[in-house]
Design a protein around this motif. Sequence first.
Motif, PDB file in Angstrom:
ATOM      1  N   ALA A 142       6.557   4.955   4.315  1.00 47.37           N
ATOM      2  CA  ALA A 142       7.006   3.721   6.279  1.00 47.37           C
ATOM      3  C   ALA A 142       8.301   3.272   5.547  1.00 47.37           C
ATOM      4  O   ALA A 142       9.742   3.304   5.413  1.00 47.37           O
ATOM      5  CB  ALA A 142       6.458   2.497   6.496  1.00 47.37           C
ATOM      6  N   PHE A 143       8.726   2.806   3.723  1.00 47.56           N
ATOM      7  CA  PHE A 143       9.547   2.194   2.875  1.00 47.56           C
ATOM      8  C   PHE A 143      11.087   3.312   3.002  1.00 47.56           C
ATOM      9  O   PHE A 143      12.016   3.037   3.636  1.00 47.56           O
ATOM     10  CB  PHE A 143       9.649   1.156   2.073  1.00 47.56           C
ATOM     11  N   ILE A 144      10.275   4.333   2.414  1.00 46.24           N
ATOM     12  CA  ILE A 144      10.848   5.231   2.202  1.00 46.24           C
ATOM     13  C   ILE A 144      11.744   5.678   3.569  1.00 46.24           C
ATOM     14  O   ILE A 144      12.903   6.804   3.621  1.00 46.24           O
ATOM     15  CB  ILE A 144       9.656   6.654   1.163  1.00 46.24           C
ATOM     16  N   SER A 161       0.386  -0.985  -0.230  1.00 48.09           N
ATOM     17  CA  SER A 161       0.174   0.001   0.454  1.00 48.09           C
ATOM     18  C   SER A 161       0.642   1.137   0.191  1.00 48.09           C
ATOM     19  O   SER A 161       2.244   1.288   0.566  1.00 48.09           O
ATOM     20  CB  SER A 161      -1.024   0.180   1.086  1.00 48.09           C
ATOM     21  N   ASN A 162       0.638   2.514  -0.612  1.00 43.55           N
ATOM     22  CA  ASN A 162       0.981   3.669   0.231  1.00 43.55           C
ATOM     23  C   ASN A 162       1.391   3.451   1.057  1.00 43.55           C
ATOM     24  O   ASN A 162       3.001   4.382   1.411  1.00 43.55           O
ATOM     25  CB  ASN A 162       0.161   4.748  -0.755  1.00 43.55           C
ATOM     26  N   LEU A 174      15.704   7.172   2.275  1.00 45.84           N
ATOM     27  CA  LEU A 174      15.474   7.948   0.325  1.00 45.84           C
ATOM     28  C   LEU A 174      15.333   9.805  -0.120  1.00 45.84           C
ATOM     29  O   LEU A 174      16.034   9.333  -0.690  1.00 45.84           O
ATOM     30  CB  LEU A 174      13.881   7.236   0.206  1.00 45.84           C
ATOM     31  N   ARG A 175      14.518   9.972   1.035  1.00 48.13           N
ATOM     32  CA  ARG A 175      14.537  11.839   0.295  1.00 48.13           C
ATOM     33  C   ARG A 175      15.854  12.255   0.839  1.00 48.13           C
ATOM     34  O   ARG A 175      15.780  12.740   0.125  1.00 48.13           O
ATOM     35  CB  ARG A 175      13.042  12.660   1.961  1.00 48.13           C
ATOM     36  N   PRO A 192       9.759  -3.878  -2.475  1.00 47.23           N
ATOM     37  CA  PRO A 192      10.108  -2.413  -2.799  1.00 47.23           C
ATOM     38  C   PRO A 192      11.243  -2.460  -2.474  1.00 47.23           C
ATOM     39  O   PRO A 192      12.595  -2.205  -3.024  1.00 47.23           O
ATOM     40  CB  PRO A 192       9.632  -2.157  -1.583  1.00 47.23           C
ATOM     41  N   GLU A 193      11.861  -3.430  -1.421  1.00 46.42           N
ATOM     42  CA  GLU A 193      13.905  -3.686  -1.423  1.00 46.42           C
ATOM     43  C   GLU A 193      14.443  -3.708  -3.120  1.00 46.42           C
ATOM     44  O   GLU A 193      15.554  -2.905  -3.271  1.00 46.42           O
ATOM     45  CB  GLU A 193      14.210  -4.876  -0.293  1.00 46.42           C
TER      46      GLU A 193
END
Length: 586
Positions: free
Chosen positions: A387-389, A381-382, A394-395, A561-562
């Motif tokens: 949460a992954f970001i 989900s978004n 990653l930002r 996502p990984e």
Amino acid sequence: MKVVSVHLGHNATAALAEDGAIIGVLSQEKCDNVKNSAAFPLDAINSLLSEHEWTTDDIEEVVISGNDVYPSRAYDYLFEAKNRIVDSSPLVSAVKGLRDGVAGRIFPWPFDVLREFRGKKLTAEGHAQLKTSLEALGLGDRPRSHVEHHRCHARAAFHALQPIDNREPALIFTMDGSGDGLCATVTKVDENGYLERLAETPASASLGGVYSNTTRFLGMKILEHEYKVMGLAPYAKEQYMLETYERVFKPAIWLSKSNPLIFESQGNAANFYDYLAETAVGERFDNMAAALQHLTEELVTQWIRNAINATGIRRVFTGGGVFMNVKLNRRIQEMEEVEQAFFMPSCGDESNPIGACYDHAISKGITTTPLSNLYLGVSYSNEKIEAFIAAHGLRDKYTIEKHDDIEATIAGLLAERQIVARFAGRCEWGARSLGNRAILAHPSHMESFYTVNDYIKSRDFWMPFAPSMLDTAAPKYLRDYRPEETKAPYMITAYAATELGVEHLRAALHQGDHTLRPQVVEAAASPDYYRLISLFKEKTGVGAVLNTSFNLHGYPLVATPEQALMTLEKSELKYLALENYLLVKR
Ligand SMILES: [Fe+2]
């Protein structure tokens, strides 16, 4: 009735079914990121259970596809042994010498390895591993059954693809390297769905084995690079191809005179490499590839014709790894005798848990439901992506924005000839990207072909990319496109491109013969992807995008996502759309 089914071995895979419907299928390679992983699909089962918010308590029965059970180390060993010899055999005579000496003892000859493994000790180890793995999952006490290998291939093709409103009799053809001692079967299905096996060919006369051994002879990986041999075939000149065919391949394998539904071969097809070493040294690589492809098309279409003539049944279903061959499938759909053709997608052994689930359902008197799409894996989900970001910081590294209409954003970038990786919804089951884990590009410009290849995919120079096209655009781009006879939603059959097809899809077709292997997208099966391509068409007039699987060369198709992030970081890819978040390299 909730069931889990497992295929053990090369490309180990798990499937979940509920009341005759397949609700999830995932290969272990998508969890451990090892291509064609033969590890017990423990992670795959757990991922599917959590995708559906089930626990193992929900599972009532366990179904194993195939009767033979070997430990995963046997498959790893087999695969390594096969390819080790490939890597070390540029000089056939030297290899033959080695084979009889030290190397032969350390790395047994391909296929002989399986024979060696047929010992009781190893089967016992396989069963023990299966028991331990199921116990670890909490499934040790559930009723367990096995479904024979080619029955799985047949069930998978028929029940996954049979339209609900059409129960007319059909023929199912299965063909692979080998499984449970067989390599090819012909099965008749009556209007009540009763299966009657008309013929079976022992693994010793395996056309799939001939194909794999030739792949190895050409210096490529067995059970993996057969598609590259198919891709090479159109570059040969017909006259030379026919000479090689007549001299090398035609005398090697044929349809039996006494029973034209079974194959016979000169010697054991498992030793076909030896035969090639004696007969084919000095033959040009492209002529070999083309002659092998010609053999495959001639034999299989004649086999199907023989079965149609014997039964009068003209609806054809296919399953088993040989039918991954999209050029062969094209020949089948063009046969005058064939009224309708249904090709099981990703029809290698990763399709067998699907067949095992269907067979189990039938045995319980449960009506089966065909597949409506292949988005059968895991989703994020978004919220999970956010949460992954955050978790990976990653930002700090990428420019990241959330887009309400990410499809419009991607379509806009593609129109500007950017290349975008798309990660959306549940991942695809099987070998092909169908848009949810995809690298997308403008299909009209060769620049896309070279950029995708140079920066991300490192494919062999002769291999083509493929398009995803709107169903409304398909008749304009594909010659002889007749969806009432054969649908093409899964990139499992090929077509010749029309003139407009060549113009619009220049980077997404075979450069040698201008054929293409399309995914014809319907809104019902994939609404977001359909909209993305529609928006791209509004901007460019082209009703298709170039779609190649989202992975680095040598890795399985991305699922998590990984894996998506790893692919972004290890390639020159600039844009990654993770659900509604667009990550852009600075
Ligand atoms: Fe198989």
